[in-house]
Design a protein around this motif. Sequence first.
Motif, mmCIF file in Angstrom:
data_model
loop_
_atom_site.group_PDB
_atom_site.id
_atom_site.type_symbol
_atom_site.label_atom_id
_atom_site.label_comp_id
_atom_site.label_asym_id
_atom_site.label_seq_id
_atom_site.Cartn_x
_atom_site.Cartn_y
_atom_site.Cartn_z
ATOM 1 N N PHE A 245 -12.479 15.146 -7.915
ATOM 2 C CA PHE A 245 -11.604 14.317 -7.094
ATOM 3 C C PHE A 245 -11.921 12.828 -7.288
ATOM 4 C CE2 PHE A 245 -11.568 18.423 -4.987
ATOM 5 C CZ PHE A 245 -10.232 18.593 -4.661
ATOM 6 N N ILE A 246 -13.214 12.513 -7.427
ATOM 7 C CA ILE A 246 -13.604 11.116 -7.663
ATOM 8 C C ILE A 246 -13.058 10.640 -9.007
ATOM 9 C CG2 ILE A 246 -15.568 9.565 -8.034
ATOM 10 C CD1 ILE A 246 -17.166 11.283 -6.062
ATOM 11 N N LEU A 247 -13.153 11.490 -10.029
ATOM 12 C CA LEU A 247 -12.610 11.128 -11.347
ATOM 13 C C LEU A 247 -11.102 10.884 -11.266
ATOM 14 C CD1 LEU A 247 -14.444 13.530 -13.830
ATOM 15 C CD2 LEU A 247 -14.844 11.089 -13.477
ATOM 16 N N LEU A 248 -10.397 11.735 -10.530
ATOM 17 C CA LEU A 248 -8.951 11.561 -10.386
ATOM 18 C C LEU A 248 -8.620 10.258 -9.673
ATOM 19 C CD1 LEU A 248 -6.082 12.706 -10.674
ATOM 20 C CD2 LEU A 248 -6.397 13.786 -8.438
ATOM 21 N N LEU A 249 -9.354 9.938 -8.612
ATOM 22 C CA LEU A 249 -9.122 8.680 -7.899
ATOM 23 C C LEU A 249 -9.416 7.473 -8.790
ATOM 24 C CD1 LEU A 249 -10.525 9.400 -4.315
ATOM 25 C CD2 LEU A 249 -8.153 9.395 -5.082
ATOM 26 N N ALA A 250 -10.397 7.606 -9.675
ATOM 27 C CA ALA A 250 -10.689 6.519 -10.616
ATOM 28 C C ALA A 250 -9.517 6.301 -11.571
ATOM 29 C CB ALA A 250 -11.964 6.835 -11.397
ATOM 30 N N VAL A 251 -8.885 7.389 -12.017
ATOM 31 C CA VAL A 251 -7.696 7.266 -12.869
ATOM 32 C C VAL A 251 -6.560 6.602 -12.097
ATOM 33 C CG1 VAL A 251 -5.913 8.556 -14.118
ATOM 34 C CG2 VAL A 251 -8.318 9.233 -14.313
ATOM 35 N N ASP A 252 -6.352 7.026 -10.839
ATOM 36 C CA ASP A 252 -5.330 6.390 -9.996
ATOM 37 C C ASP A 252 -5.603 4.898 -9.838
ATOM 38 O OD1 ASP A 252 -3.908 8.720 -9.583
ATOM 39 O OD2 ASP A 252 -4.967 9.232 -7.725
ATOM 40 N N LEU A 253 -6.880 4.555 -9.661
ATOM 41 C CA LEU A 253 -7.255 3.148 -9.517
ATOM 42 C C LEU A 253 -6.873 2.345 -10.754
ATOM 43 C CD1 LEU A 253 -8.763 0.791 -8.149
ATOM 44 C CD2 LEU A 253 -10.883 1.706 -9.123
ATOM 45 N N LEU A 254 -7.132 2.893 -11.938
ATOM 46 C CA LEU A 254 -6.774 2.197 -13.176
ATOM 47 C C LEU A 254 -5.257 2.009 -13.291
ATOM 48 C CD1 LEU A 254 -9.245 3.858 -15.708
ATOM 49 C CD2 LEU A 254 -9.353 1.539 -14.768
ATOM 50 N N ILE A 255 -4.496 3.035 -12.901
ATOM 51 C CA ILE A 255 -3.035 2.925 -12.936
ATOM 52 C C ILE A 255 -2.569 1.822 -11.992
ATOM 53 C CG2 ILE A 255 -0.879 4.113 -12.362
ATOM 54 C CD1 ILE A 255 -2.269 6.736 -13.221
ATOM 55 N N ILE A 256 -3.112 1.804 -10.784
ATOM 56 C CA ILE A 256 -2.723 0.781 -9.798
ATOM 57 C C ILE A 256 -3.121 -0.607 -10.277
ATOM 58 C CG2 ILE A 256 -3.215 -0.045 -7.457
ATOM 59 C CD1 ILE A 256 -3.561 3.015 -6.734
ATOM 60 N N THR A 257 -4.292 -0.709 -10.906
ATOM 61 C CA THR A 257 -4.800 -2.010 -11.353
ATOM 62 C C THR A 257 -3.982 -2.576 -12.505
ATOM 63 O OG1 THR A 257 -7.054 -1.411 -10.689
ATOM 64 C CG2 THR A 257 -6.816 -3.232 -12.255
ATOM 65 N N TYR A 258 -3.650 -1.733 -13.475
ATOM 66 C CA TYR A 258 -3.028 -2.249 -14.704
ATOM 67 C C TYR A 258 -1.518 -2.071 -14.764
ATOM 68 C CZ TYR A 258 -7.754 -3.068 -16.226
ATOM 69 O OH TYR A 258 -9.035 -3.530 -16.306
ATOM 70 N N PHE A 259 -0.956 -1.518 -13.711
ATOM 71 C CA PHE A 259 0.502 -1.481 -13.569
ATOM 72 C C PHE A 259 0.856 -2.059 -12.200
ATOM 73 C CE2 PHE A 259 -0.534 1.788 -16.656
ATOM 74 C CZ PHE A 259 0.393 1.574 -17.654
ATOM 75 N N PRO A 260 0.653 -3.366 -12.028
ATOM 76 C CA PRO A 260 0.812 -3.978 -10.697
ATOM 77 C C PRO A 260 2.213 -3.845 -10.114
ATOM 78 C CG PRO A 260 0.576 -5.656 -12.411
ATOM 79 C CD PRO A 260 0.239 -4.351 -13.039
ATOM 80 N N ASP A 261 3.224 -3.710 -10.966
ATOM 81 C CA ASP A 261 4.588 -3.580 -10.450
ATOM 82 C C ASP A 261 4.754 -2.326 -9.603
ATOM 83 O OD1 ASP A 261 5.329 -5.908 -11.645
ATOM 84 O OD2 ASP A 261 6.317 -4.981 -13.367
ATOM 85 N N GLY B 169 0.784 -1.227 0.000
ATOM 86 C CA GLY B 169 0.000 0.000 0.000
ATOM 87 C C GLY B 169 0.818 1.280 0.000
ATOM 88 N N ILE B 170 2.131 1.174 0.216
ATOM 89 C CA ILE B 170 2.948 2.387 0.365
ATOM 90 C C ILE B 170 2.983 3.212 -0.919
ATOM 91 C CG2 ILE B 170 5.279 3.252 0.772
ATOM 92 C CD1 ILE B 170 5.686 0.877 2.693
ATOM 93 N N MET B 171 3.400 2.599 -2.036
ATOM 94 C CA MET B 171 3.533 3.359 -3.285
ATOM 95 C C MET B 171 2.186 3.837 -3.835
ATOM 96 S SD MET B 171 6.678 3.702 -3.543
ATOM 97 C CE MET B 171 6.618 4.610 -5.084
ATOM 98 N N PRO B 172 1.123 3.018 -3.831
ATOM 99 C CA PRO B 172 -0.185 3.535 -4.269
ATOM 100 C C PRO B 172 -0.660 4.711 -3.419
ATOM 101 C CG PRO B 172 -0.213 1.153 -4.286
ATOM 102 C CD PRO B 172 1.069 1.544 -3.624
ATOM 103 N N GLY B 173 -0.417 4.652 -2.097
ATOM 104 C CA GLY B 173 -0.812 5.756 -1.234
ATOM 105 C C GLY B 173 -0.089 7.044 -1.592
ATOM 106 N N ILE B 174 1.209 6.934 -1.897
ATOM 107 C CA ILE B 174 1.990 8.111 -2.300
ATOM 108 C C ILE B 174 1.492 8.639 -3.647
ATOM 109 C CG2 ILE B 174 4.291 8.878 -3.001
ATOM 110 C CD1 ILE B 174 5.418 6.922 -0.901
ATOM 111 N N LEU B 175 1.208 7.714 -4.583
ATOM 112 C CA LEU B 175 0.671 8.124 -5.890
ATOM 113 C C LEU B 175 -0.622 8.908 -5.731
ATOM 114 C CD1 LEU B 175 0.362 7.961 -9.037
ATOM 115 C CD2 LEU B 175 -0.819 5.775 -8.663
ATOM 116 N N ILE B 176 -1.541 8.392 -4.922
ATOM 117 C CA ILE B 176 -2.832 9.062 -4.725
ATOM 118 C C ILE B 176 -2.628 10.423 -4.077
ATOM 119 C CG2 ILE B 176 -5.015 8.948 -3.453
ATOM 120 C CD1 ILE B 176 -4.872 5.868 -3.820
ATOM 121 N N GLY B 177 -1.768 10.483 -3.051
ATOM 122 C CA GLY B 177 -1.523 11.749 -2.370
ATOM 123 C C GLY B 177 -0.958 12.808 -3.291
#
Length: 427
Positions: A400-416, A174-182
Amino acid sequence: MLLLIAIVLFALMLIGVPIAISLSLASICAIVLSAVPVPLTVVAQRFFTSVDSFALLAIPFFMLAGELMMTGSMAKRITNFAFACVGWSVGGLAQVSTLASMFFAGISGSGAADTAAIGKMMIPAMEKKGYDKAFAASTIATAGTIAVVIPPSIPMIVYGVTAGVSIGALFTAGIMPGILIGFSLMFLNYFISKKKGYDKEKSTFQFPEFRKTLKEGIWALLLPLIIIVGIRAGVFTPTESAAIAAAYALVVGMFVYKDLKLKHLPEIFQRAAVTTSMVIFIIAAANLFGWILTADQIPQKLADLIIRVTENPYMILLLINILLLIAGCFLNASAAITILTPLLLPLTNAVGIDPVFLGLVIVVNLSIGLITPPVGLDLFIVQGIANVEFGRLVRAIFPFILLLAVDLLIITYFPDLSMWLPYMLGD
């Protein structure tokens, strides 16, 4: 039977029955109407066995740690340090709110606690500076979602217990996704603030102020590092880290900062106990509901149905995201995790998706549910603090919801992005 209990559940939720009671009554309805006689004593048995877990002890301790920090000056010192870091930039107070939430997320594990602690300090300050109330409230509410992604995270603990996977690995993922979202939220704050002219006066980074606030807040800022390093080094378990966090917050507040008094403790323990009871009741009721679904072989049927449509992991992840985003609009994160994890695991295991990665995707999805109507908890917290119309708040939070949805797609399709750190540490 499934259709019946779904109708009962949503009917109860629509008339305002609390989610834990709605899940319990829908489950009891299914048991009573079952073709196979099932004694109602199973309700009490499932309630007890679902929360009879050492790992779940982390929840009350992290709740207690958050309450101790909010009562003392630890949360304020974290905010002061965030102000020294980014308060000089365009949209400075909005940036401070997001960065402070990222710091506080490393301690509380609760989106509601994070939103309430930062919101009470920052929303009035933003209003005085001329920020639109709806934008100020939206910034705080959205930043609060980071608390369930950056470790320690209570929804990650619930998923780890439900799925039987390493909570330490979930925390690390959760560390890197949390930083990405922030950081993405800070970018949006900058864009909106510049467009609307918030914090127009020019300022620059002040190193003396940075050094001063770092020195004053170092004890609070060290806690997330102690938790993560201690877990990864094998010094203590995630559950033990929660107890250490609570003890650390108590000792620092009483003996280092000296602004936490004995007279505060009864109210602190009461608030932590009430919040913990709500979460545990939801977990117990959701576990009973999930047990009924499992007994009816819903997970296997769902997996078979989707695999007949597609075996492409990317398409399956897209379907899972859609399901979870919808579920997050109606269900508390702990309830959704407890119900949906047993449904999704057979499906994702069949196509080779890492269960730790699945847990991360679920948690990020459900974090968005904290700010989506009709039951987004963070929305109601900031609405009460800012005293803003709910319609205005929903319109302001939509970007903000739209931005979080974009972050979600990045996290989902770039698992590394999220999984390289757990893999490097051997998880």
